[in-house]
Scaffold this motif. Structure first.
Motif, PDB file in Angstrom:
ATOM      1  N   GLN A 227       0.856  -1.183   0.000  1.00 29.49           N
ATOM      2  CA  GLN A 227       0.000   0.000   0.000  1.00 29.49           C
ATOM      3  C   GLN A 227       0.895   1.236   0.000  1.00 29.49           C
ATOM      4  O   GLN A 227       1.782   1.356   0.845  1.00 29.49           O
ATOM      5  CB  GLN A 227      -0.900   0.010   1.241  1.00 29.49           C
ATOM      6  CG  GLN A 227      -1.842  -1.178   1.254  1.00 29.49           C
ATOM      7  CD  GLN A 227      -2.710  -1.178   2.487  1.00 29.49           C
ATOM      8  OE1 GLN A 227      -3.610  -0.361   2.604  1.00 29.49           O
ATOM      9  NE2 GLN A 227      -2.433  -2.079   3.404  1.00 29.49           N
TER      10      GLN A 227
ATOM     11  N   PRO B 249      -6.308   5.714  -3.219  1.00 32.07           N
ATOM     12  CA  PRO B 249      -5.506   4.626  -2.667  1.00 32.07           C
ATOM     13  C   PRO B 249      -4.810   3.825  -3.768  1.00 32.07           C
ATOM     14  O   PRO B 249      -5.325   3.668  -4.870  1.00 32.07           O
ATOM     15  CB  PRO B 249      -6.535   3.750  -1.953  1.00 32.07           C
ATOM     16  CG  PRO B 249      -7.804   3.973  -2.690  1.00 32.07           C
ATOM     17  CD  PRO B 249      -7.754   5.403  -3.186  1.00 32.07           C
TER      18      PRO B 249
ATOM     19  N   ASN C 118      -3.536   5.754   3.436  1.00 31.38           N
ATOM     20  CA  ASN C 118      -3.306   5.215   2.102  1.00 31.38           C
ATOM     21  C   ASN C 118      -3.312   6.372   1.122  1.00 31.38           C
ATOM     22  O   ASN C 118      -4.175   7.236   1.177  1.00 31.38           O
ATOM     23  CB  ASN C 118      -4.381   4.180   1.762  1.00 31.38           C
ATOM     24  CG  ASN C 118      -3.999   3.287   0.607  1.00 31.38           C
ATOM     25  OD1 ASN C 118      -3.511   3.752  -0.412  1.00 31.38           O
ATOM     26  ND2 ASN C 118      -4.242   2.006   0.765  1.00 31.38           N
TER      27      ASN C 118
END
Length: 145
Positions: A6, A138, A135
């Motif tokens: 991430q 994202p 994030n």
């Protein structure tokens, strides 16, 4: 080995209220180790994590790697990534590495990361961790080596 990457603006891991790892801009990677994994799997994972182009260049294109932006790398062990969820309503964990192998390979991954990337941090293997992140995007990718 599985890695759920991430892209983050910041992330931290706490264990019993204590911050054990934290980064600013960079990558948070949840790592799952499977029985067939080896140090070579970890080496391949580190290479991908450091060189995969997920950060935007001046034109807004994903052309920059973690190395290019000199971002942080936060590795967090997560055996549930190896869960079998294909049937039923409860995950099975027969595809996850035994704890001793998981710890050995996660530690190897972390040490390799620290050797080649000065901004590598981690959670604590096997601990009950609270992961906090922002994030960015994202942007999330699943890697398997």
């Amino acid at each position: 080995m599985k890695g759920l990457l991430q892209r983050v603006r910041g992330a931290r891991v706490e264990v019993e209220g204590e911050v054990v790892g934290a980064i600013d801009q960079g990558l948070l990677v949840l790592v799952g180790v499977e029985p067939q994994d080896t140090p070579a799997s970890a080496d391949k994972m580190i290479h991908k994590l450091l060189n995969y182009r997920v950060f935007s260049d001046a034109n807004g294109k994903m052309n920059l790697s973690l190395r290019d932006v000199q971002g942080g790398l936060l590795l967090v062990s997560q055996f549930t990534l190896a869960a079998d969820t294909r049937s039923g309503l409860r995950p099975g964990f027969s595809k996850a590495a035994p704890p001793a192998l998981g710890a050995e390979l996660f530690d190897y991954l972390l040490q390799q990361a620290k050797t080649v990337h000065p901004r590598a941090e981690s959670g604590r293997f096997g601990a009950d961790m609270q992961v906090h992140l922002t994030n960015d995007g994202p942007v999330t990718f699943l890697f398997e080596t």
